[in-house]
Design an enzyme around this catalytic site. Sequence first.
Site, PDB file in Angstrom:
ATOM      1  N   ASN A  64      75.120 -51.990 -83.680  1.00  0.00           N
ATOM      2  CA  ASN A  64      76.309 -51.744 -83.144  1.00  0.00           C
ATOM      3  C   ASN A  64      76.454 -50.503 -82.418  1.00  0.00           C
ATOM      4  O   ASN A  64      77.655 -49.716 -82.554  1.00  0.00           O
ATOM      5  CB  ASN A  64      77.666 -52.099 -83.798  1.00  0.00           C
ATOM      6  CG  ASN A  64      78.843 -52.837 -82.958  1.00  0.00           C
ATOM      7  OD1 ASN A  64      78.768 -52.527 -81.660  1.00  0.00           O
ATOM      8  ND2 ASN A  64      79.743 -53.160 -83.678  1.00  0.00           N
ATOM      9  N   HIS A 103      88.030 -53.823 -86.691  1.00  0.00           N
ATOM     10  CA  HIS A 103      87.344 -55.355 -86.803  1.00  0.00           C
ATOM     11  C   HIS A 103      88.256 -56.446 -87.105  1.00  0.00           C
ATOM     12  O   HIS A 103      88.247 -57.428 -86.788  1.00  0.00           O
ATOM     13  CB  HIS A 103      86.108 -55.261 -88.002  1.00  0.00           C
ATOM     14  CG  HIS A 103      84.969 -54.643 -87.683  1.00  0.00           C
ATOM     15  ND1 HIS A 103      84.830 -53.304 -87.679  1.00  0.00           N
ATOM     16  CD2 HIS A 103      83.924 -55.241 -87.033  1.00  0.00           C
ATOM     17  CE1 HIS A 103      83.622 -53.012 -87.167  1.00  0.00           C
ATOM     18  NE2 HIS A 103      82.907 -54.188 -86.773  1.00  0.00           N
TER      19      HIS A 103
END
Length: 513
Positions: free
Chosen positions: A350, A381
Amino acid sequence: MRRMGERADTAFKTTGSKWLLPVSEYLGFPLDQVNFLACQLFALAAAFWFRLYLSPSHANPLVRHAVATLLGIAFLIFCFGWSVSVLILLGYDCVMEKKILDSKMYSMVTAMGYLTVCQVSRVFIYNYGILSTDFSGPLMIVTQKITTLAFQLHDGMCKKSEQLTPEQKLLAINVRPSLIEYLSYNLNFLSVLVGPCSNYMDYIDFIEGRHISQRLRQHSGTCNGQNGYDKTPNPSPLNAVCKKLLVCSGCMLFFLVVTRSLPITYNVDPDFVSHAPFLTRLIYAFFSIQAARPKFYFAWTLADAVNNAAGFGFLGMDENGKPSWDLICNLNILGIETATSFKTFIDNWNIRTGIWLKTVCYDRAPKHRLALTFILSALWHGVYPGYYFTFITAIPITMAARAIRRSVRHYFLGSRGLKLVYDILTWAATQLAICYTVMPFLLLAVEPTLVYYRSMYFHVHIISILAAIALHRKHKPKDPSATTKTFSSASSSSSSCSAQCQPVHSNNNDKVD
């Protein structure tokens, strides 16, 4: 957590279009995933059309901005319904108001606050039975973009040059975007569903036709355009797109054959936990986590291919004189699977989110940068407890890995054989530590997380905390910048893709994830 193939209430839970419900039922895939894949494949075709027939030589920037925005909004409506699209627009239009220039923290608090409210509502609405591609994904990407834009605007319009780092100077924005530029950057069809987050100036250069020519001139070492590059056709992204689609095909095949046969939830199955030996549980956890990665590989690689197909993502010419299209790549699969340290794994996973965390938090926090960055990452998140277990667990593991490397590694550099032994041991330790750390991220809730950690006897927690305490006192960093380098942005040779993913004009080699 709902697994692939459980279709009983998929149509009911899907907030977007149900046109493809017959396809979903025929294939046995949840409708939300079918809608997502259909949009991404359509985006791939639209990207080729956008590059060939709506190129800067055929259309002015306003038209390109408008088409990219409208297609992005259409994808949001198709996947998630009208209400979510309106919420995204209304929730973030306010951030573009005047206060964005008065306080960068205003945009951060507003964006993260709005995202958190939506994440909380998501938990209560679905009660942990989340859709695998729900509205939170685009919201997370837009949060990255609006906060990146806010900080870069603040750097360019509210700070003096001497207050900025070299990288911040290069990325600073000196002119406030127009409404269409703002909407296009946040909602363009290339990245609205799954990202990645790019720098605002890179995106504007792409829309206005300077994206490739500037990097070709930088490769030649000139900036005046008198190098012949302006007269040659732009490099084609076709080879890069085909290679990335081949990777996607392999990941999809692996998912269908392997991943679905190794469910994560079996790690906390009462019968398995009670009767299986510790070594068996450890091995299953290892392979089930390894098998869970290809779905992320698939989504991020396909998104990268979509951007490349439109002509966005050109990094420059590589050391062999061939065009590289990895400016906004989000992962390096080889670097992940062969990582011999926690840091190397993070550097290759990521990547664009790591750059965002570095840009808005790690580089700017006055102290406790490591802890604050992991906390921001967890907040971004979502609000599921498993996310916080993962990121809090990662802090002592990161500190321990750093301390062990400083204390032990130099003993194994005397010969190739010793170095090979060291690499094998550190690879196994890294992969097992990653497995232990990210398991709560996939289990989501507190109870299964505690069941898993109890079944593992909290051994990684105990080892990492003891190692960090014991070795930190013995070996303190000589260079104050050592902590920063723990989160280097792909400057090390451990990640060739990470290094390639940095903007060509960036000379700063720090990154965070």
